[in-house]
Enzyme design. Structure first.
Site, PDB file in Angstrom:
ATOM      1  N   SER A  23       1.297  -3.392   4.104  1.00  0.00           N
ATOM      2  CA  SER A  23       1.182  -2.783   2.982  1.00  0.00           C
ATOM      3  C   SER A  23       2.194  -1.622   2.565  1.00  0.00           C
ATOM      4  O   SER A  23       2.809  -1.096   3.731  1.00  0.00           O
ATOM      5  CB  SER A  23       0.017  -2.278   2.602  1.00  0.00           C
ATOM      6  OG  SER A  23      -0.066  -1.282   1.877  1.00  0.00           O
TER       7      SER A  23
ATOM      8  N   TYR B  80      -6.664   5.159   6.609  1.00  0.00           N
ATOM      9  CA  TYR B  80      -6.194   3.584   5.944  1.00  0.00           C
ATOM     10  C   TYR B  80      -4.302   3.302   6.271  1.00  0.00           C
ATOM     11  O   TYR B  80      -4.074   2.209   6.938  1.00  0.00           O
ATOM     12  CB  TYR B  80      -6.708   3.262   4.308  1.00  0.00           C
ATOM     13  CG  TYR B  80      -5.484   1.818   3.771  1.00  0.00           C
ATOM     14  CD1 TYR B  80      -6.221   0.376   4.048  1.00  0.00           C
ATOM     15  CD2 TYR B  80      -4.890   1.752   2.943  1.00  0.00           C
ATOM     16  CE1 TYR B  80      -5.679  -0.814   3.788  1.00  0.00           C
ATOM     17  CE2 TYR B  80      -3.498   0.840   2.687  1.00  0.00           C
ATOM     18  CZ  TYR B  80      -4.313  -0.376   3.241  1.00  0.00           C
ATOM     19  OH  TYR B  80      -4.248  -1.604   2.503  1.00  0.00           O
TER      20      TYR B  80
ATOM     21  N   LYS C  29      -2.199   0.712   8.960  1.00  0.00           N
ATOM     22  CA  LYS C  29      -1.096  -0.411   8.998  1.00  0.00           C
ATOM     23  C   LYS C  29      -0.077   0.074   9.381  1.00  0.00           C
ATOM     24  O   LYS C  29       0.610  -0.774   9.767  1.00  0.00           O
ATOM     25  CB  LYS C  29      -0.693  -0.200   7.086  1.00  0.00           C
ATOM     26  CG  LYS C  29      -1.565  -1.074   6.337  1.00  0.00           C
ATOM     27  CD  LYS C  29      -2.454  -2.303   6.783  1.00  0.00           C
ATOM     28  CE  LYS C  29      -3.922  -2.977   6.217  1.00  0.00           C
ATOM     29  NZ  LYS C  29      -4.041  -4.033   6.610  1.00  0.00           N
TER      30      LYS C  29
END
Ligand code: UFG
Length: 338
Positions: free
Chosen positions: A124, A149, A153
């Site tokens: 992302s 989150y 990644k």
């Protein structure tokens, strides 16, 4: 090639399944429906017009993943299997680190056992944190994430880079997505957020259909053209095609490579509201609200590397994104639930 889509019943996975099946790849989907629905799998079958193997398993369940690899012998894996809600990750960091890292580590172990050497990872643009400059190139600094989150990644990218150093036969492609929106043009599959949407486009769609009263625009005092946040919205079908290019790239190269998947164009929140109203002839009432914690002013890609090395570029327009989001929302007001 035979491709396993881990987490392939979700929003990006389902669209990718269709695009790669269309190109002649054999697909296998594994998903535990923790953030997706069995109906999505039925609809993928309808769009493709063919059956494919589906496994309802948690990717972190090593024995079940082994059984899948033994039966299917995939040659490549696209790894979508992770939790993705920014706010929830702040409230449940352990669940996010556990799930997102465990699925990745289990996949890596089982892929090695079964000699599967090609891995495409759903990363992302969040790994760039607040960028020093836009458009963002793949060489920009990473880290400085603002939530668990984002850190998962980032950490998974680090893990995969280490794996590629240790194992000269593996091919890893890290795809850094910008802001996926839109839906398949059939209106059969699309984004089906649980509860009140966190992201802009599903929120706009639900306001337009009357499920939500009013959009809150989070901040109009950013240093952008109209003061609202600017992002690189990319049609999910363009994003899905990027995965097909990544499969070819992984098959032809060893080591690890990272690519931005974005359009290279930034639109503000108000641009999106106006475009949605114009494209669909609907009203999206909005009010200006305070900034959302952790948001950045501007984020859009330099996608030159993807064009040059993957032979990929986004083709769909903002009108396509707005029209297809609305087509999905209006045909499926409750998502995949009847
Ligand atoms: N926004 C609003 N109101 C809303 C929702 C969003 O004004 O109700 C604004 C945000 O403030 C931001 C823009 O719309 O300016 C886009 O917000 P999204 O929540 O749709 O997307 P983000 O850019 O915050 O985050 C998305 C994904 C993340 C990913 C990140 C990568 O949700 O998973 O892009 O850049 F990490």
């Amino acid at each position: 090639m035979k491709v396993l889509l881990a987490g392939g019943a979700g929003y990006i996975g389902s669209h990718t399944a269709i695009e790669i099946a269309k190109l002649g790849h054999e697909i296998v989907i594994a998903d535990d429906f923790s953030n997706s629905k069995p109906e999505a799998v039925n609809r993928i079958r309808t769009i493709i017009g063919a059956d494919f193997p589906f496994y309802e398993i948690d990717i972190a369940d090593k024995e079940k993943l082994r059984a899948l690899f033994a039966a299917e012998k995939p040659e490549a894996v696209i790894h979508f299997a992770g939790y993705k809600a920014v706010g929830e990750s702040v409230r449940k960091p352990v669940a996010y680190y556990r799930n997102n890292l465990d699925t990745t580590l289990t996949l890596l172990e089982v892929m090695k056992e079964y000699g599967c050497r090609n891995l495409i990872f759903s990363s992302s643009a969040t790994v760039y944190g607040a960028p020093d400059e836009v458009p963002i190139k793949e060489t920009a600094a990473v880290g400085r994430c603002t939530n668990p989150y984002g850190w998962t990644k980032y950490m998974i990218e680090v893990i995969l880079k280490d794996v590629a150093v240790a194992d000269p036969d593996i091919s890893v492609v890290l795809l850094r997505y910008f802001n996926p929106v839109g839906a398949h043009e059939s209106g059969l599959i699309g984004e089906d957020p649980q509860g009140i949407p966190n992201n802009l486009m599903p929120y706009i769609s639900q306001v337009a259909i009357g499920k939500l009263a009013c959009l809150s625009v989070f901040g109009n005092d950013y240093p952008t053209k109209d003061g609202t946040g600017v992002r690189d919205y990319i049609h999910v079908v363009d994003l899905a095609r990027g995965h097909a290019c990544a499969i070819d790239y992984a098959a032809a190269h060893k080591g690890v490579e990272v690519f931005n998947l974005g359009t290279s164009v930034g639109y503000s929140v108000l641009d999106m509201v106006n475009a949605f109203e114009t494209a669909n002839g609907v009203k999206v009432p909005y009010k200006i609200a305070p900034r959302r914690e952790g948001d950045i002013a501007e984020c859009f890609a330099d996608a030159t590397k993807s064009r040059e090395l993957l032979g990929w570029k986004a083709e769909k327009t903002l009108v396509d994104m707005c029209r297809d989001s609305w087509n999905w929302q209006s045909k499926n007001p409750n998502g995949y639930d009847a």
